[in-house]
Design a protein around this motif. Structure first.
Motif, PDB file in Angstrom:
ATOM      1  N   UNK A  55       0.812  -1.213   0.000  1.00  0.00           N
ATOM      2  CA  UNK A  55       0.000   0.000   0.000  1.00  0.00           C
ATOM      3  C   UNK A  55       0.845   1.262   0.000  1.00  0.00           C
ATOM      4  N   UNK A  56       2.151   1.115   0.018  1.00  0.00           N
ATOM      5  CA  UNK A  56       3.053   2.249   0.216  1.00  0.00           C
ATOM      6  C   UNK A  56       3.587   2.791  -1.101  1.00  0.00           C
ATOM      7  N   UNK A  57       3.387   4.098  -1.305  1.00  0.00           N
ATOM      8  CA  UNK A  57       3.955   4.737  -2.487  1.00  0.00           C
ATOM      9  C   UNK A  57       5.404   5.126  -2.323  1.00  0.00           C
ATOM     10  N   UNK A  58       5.940   5.000  -1.102  1.00  0.00           N
ATOM     11  CA  UNK A  58       7.354   5.283  -0.877  1.00  0.00           C
ATOM     12  C   UNK A  58       7.684   6.745  -0.710  1.00  0.00           C
ATOM     13  N   UNK A  59       6.666   7.602  -0.526  1.00  0.00           N
ATOM     14  CA  UNK A  59       6.933   9.026  -0.314  1.00  0.00           C
ATOM     15  C   UNK A  59       7.620   9.222   1.038  1.00  0.00           C
ATOM     16  N   UNK A  60       8.511  10.190   1.103  1.00  0.00           N
ATOM     17  CA  UNK A  60       9.263  10.452   2.334  1.00  0.00           C
ATOM     18  C   UNK A  60       8.412  11.274   3.296  1.00  0.00           C
ATOM     19  N   UNK A  61       7.418  10.620   3.869  1.00  0.00           N
ATOM     20  CA  UNK A  61       6.507  11.257   4.807  1.00  0.00           C
ATOM     21  C   UNK A  61       6.155  10.268   5.912  1.00  0.00           C
ATOM     22  N   UNK A 120       7.429   3.248   9.181  1.00  0.00           N
ATOM     23  CA  UNK A 120       7.446   3.687   7.781  1.00  0.00           C
ATOM     24  C   UNK A 120       8.766   3.307   7.085  1.00  0.00           C
ATOM     25  N   UNK A 121       9.205   2.084   7.332  1.00  0.00           N
ATOM     26  CA  UNK A 121      10.409   1.574   6.668  1.00  0.00           C
ATOM     27  C   UNK A 121      10.076   0.410   5.746  1.00  0.00           C
ATOM     28  N   UNK A 122       8.793   0.211   5.431  1.00  0.00           N
ATOM     29  CA  UNK A 122       8.397  -0.955   4.641  1.00  0.00           C
ATOM     30  C   UNK A 122       8.900  -0.895   3.208  1.00  0.00           C
ATOM     31  N   UNK A 123       9.277   0.288   2.726  1.00  0.00           N
ATOM     32  CA  UNK A 123       9.802   0.410   1.367  1.00  0.00           C
ATOM     33  C   UNK A 123      11.229   0.937   1.346  1.00  0.00           C
ATOM     34  N   UNK A 124      11.893   0.896   2.508  1.00  0.00           N
ATOM     35  CA  UNK A 124      13.263   1.422   2.599  1.00  0.00           C
ATOM     36  C   UNK A 124      14.154   0.754   1.545  1.00  0.00           C
ATOM     37  N   UNK A 125      15.048   1.552   0.910  1.00  0.00           N
ATOM     38  CA  UNK A 125      15.461   2.913   1.280  1.00  0.00           C
ATOM     39  C   UNK A 125      14.518   4.015   0.813  1.00  0.00           C
ATOM     40  N   UNK A 126      13.469   3.690   0.053  1.00  0.00           N
ATOM     41  CA  UNK A 126      12.484   4.710  -0.289  1.00  0.00           C
ATOM     42  C   UNK A 126      11.691   5.089   0.962  1.00  0.00           C
ATOM     43  N   UNK A 127      11.267   6.320   1.028  1.00  0.00           N
ATOM     44  CA  UNK A 127      10.385   6.748   2.105  1.00  0.00           C
ATOM     45  C   UNK A 127      11.055   7.140   3.400  1.00  0.00           C
ATOM     46  N   UNK A 128      12.378   7.154   3.456  1.00  0.00           N
ATOM     47  CA  UNK A 128      13.075   7.540   4.689  1.00  0.00           C
ATOM     48  C   UNK A 128      13.118   9.060   4.809  1.00  0.00           C
ATOM     49  N   UNK A 129      12.934   9.562   6.033  1.00  0.00           N
ATOM     50  CA  UNK A 129      12.947  11.007   6.256  1.00  0.00           C
ATOM     51  C   UNK A 129      14.213  11.385   7.028  1.00  0.00           C
ATOM     52  N   UNK A 130      14.764  12.570   6.766  1.00  0.00           N
ATOM     53  CA  UNK A 130      15.954  13.008   7.496  1.00  0.00           C
ATOM     54  C   UNK A 130      15.589  13.481   8.897  1.00  0.00           C
ATOM     55  N   UNK A 131      16.555  13.436   9.787  1.00  0.00           N
ATOM     56  CA  UNK A 131      16.364  13.947  11.136  1.00  0.00           C
ATOM     57  C   UNK A 131      16.156  15.458  11.070  1.00  0.00           C
ATOM     58  N   UNK A 149      24.276   1.285  10.618  1.00  0.00           N
ATOM     59  CA  UNK A 149      25.331   1.715   9.706  1.00  0.00           C
ATOM     60  C   UNK A 149      24.875   2.652   8.611  1.00  0.00           C
ATOM     61  N   UNK A 150      23.658   2.460   8.102  1.00  0.00           N
ATOM     62  CA  UNK A 150      23.163   3.303   7.027  1.00  0.00           C
ATOM     63  C   UNK A 150      22.690   4.635   7.611  1.00  0.00           C
ATOM     64  N   UNK A 151      23.315   5.742   7.189  1.00  0.00           N
ATOM     65  CA  UNK A 151      23.030   7.049   7.789  1.00  0.00           C
ATOM     66  C   UNK A 151      21.579   7.462   7.597  1.00  0.00           C
ATOM     67  N   UNK A 152      21.012   7.208   6.417  1.00  0.00           N
ATOM     68  CA  UNK A 152      19.626   7.607   6.149  1.00  0.00           C
ATOM     69  C   UNK A 152      18.662   6.833   7.038  1.00  0.00           C
TER      70      UNK A 152
END
Length: 214
Positions: A55-61, A120-131, A149-152
Motif C-alpha cells: 500500500x506504500x507509495x514510498x513518499x518520504x513522509x 514507515x520503513x516498509x519500502x526502505x530505502x524509499x520513504x526515509x525522512x531526514x532527522x 550503519x546506514x546514515x539515512x
C-alpha cells in the motif's frame, strides 16, 4: 546493525525470540482521521493479510496515507464502549458524530512487517525522512541506534525517537510499551500485548505494535 537488529533494540530483544505463533498488528489513532472518517462509505468486509509495502507509495513522509486500513478489525469508540468494525452498524456509527477510531493497519501478520509499517520503513530505502534540524533525540535511543550503519536509516529511526518536547512538532516520541490514551481500547482487547508505542504531536496521534494470542 541492519533494520531487523534495530527493531530488536527498540523492542528490547531480538525479533526471533518472540512467539512465532502469535499474530502481530499495528494500530493507529489520530484525531484528524477520526474526525474525517465516514462509516457509511467505509468497507467493513474482511481484508486478507498483506505486506504493508503493497500500500506504500514510498513518499518520504510519516503519513497514514502510506498505509491501508482494515476497517473490519478496527475499533470504534461509542458511548457504550469500543465496537469492532466487523460487529458495527454503519448507521449507528454515523449517528455518533465525532467517532474515535483505532485503525488496524493492514500488514502480513508478522512482527517484522508490523514494525516496518509502524516506522514507515516498509519500502526502505524509499520513504526515509531526514532527522529534523535542531531536533533532539532521546539520549537513550540516540546511543542505542548509533550502531545503525546506514546514515539515512539511522536518521529516520532517530526521528521516531525524539524527546517529548521535540515530538510536539516533528517526528515522534517512542514510549516503549505504554500506549496510553486513545489506543487503550485496542490494548485492552483479550490476548493483546503492547510491544512498542509511539506518540505524535501534543497528543493528537499514537501508534502501537501489539502481539495477539488467541
Amino acid at each position: 546493525m541492519n533494520l531487523t537488529d534495530a527493531f530488536g533494540v527498540l523492542l528490547g530483544r531480538p525479533l526471533d525470540t518472540f512467539d512465532p505463533a502469535a499474530t502481530y498488528a499495528l494500530y493507529h489513532w489520530d484525531d484528524m482521521s477520526s474526525d474525517e472518517f465516514d462509516p457509511e462509505e467505509a468497507d467493513f468486509g474482511p481484508v486478507p493479510p498483506a505486506p504493508a509495502a503493497e500500500a506504500d507509495g514510498g513518499d518520504a513522509l510519516l503519513s497514514l496515507e502510506r498505509w491501508r486500513f482494515d476497517h473490519a478489525r478496527s475499533l470504534f469508540r461509542l458511548d457504550g464502549g469500543p465496537v469492532l468494525g466487523a460487529d458495527a452498524d454503519p448507521a449507528e456509527l454515523a449517528a455518533a458524530g465525532y467517532l474515535p477510531v483505532v485503525h488496524r493497519v493492514v500488514t502480513d501478520g508478522t512482527l517484522l512487517d508490523a514494525m516496518k509499517a509502524a516506522t514507515w520503513t516498509m519500502s526502505a530505502p524509499e520513504g526515509l525522512v531526514p532527522l529534523p534540524r535542531r531536533a533532539v533525540v532521546e539520549p537513550r535511543w540516540a546511543e542505542a541506534l548509533s550502531g545503525v550503519g546506514d546514515a539515512a536509516l539511522r536518521e529516520h529511526l532517530m526521528t521516531l525517537c525524539l524527546t517529548p518536547h521535540w515530538a510536539r512538532s516533528d517526528g515522534a516520541w517512542f514510549a516503549g510499551t505504554d500506549p496510553s490514551g486513545d489506543l487503550r481500547p485496542a490494548a485492552d482487547l483479550p490476548g493483546h500485548e503492547v510491544l512498542a508505542a509511539w506518540h505524535f504531536g501534543e497528543g493528537q496521534a499514537a501508534s502501537a505494535v501489539m502481539s495477539i494470542r488467541s
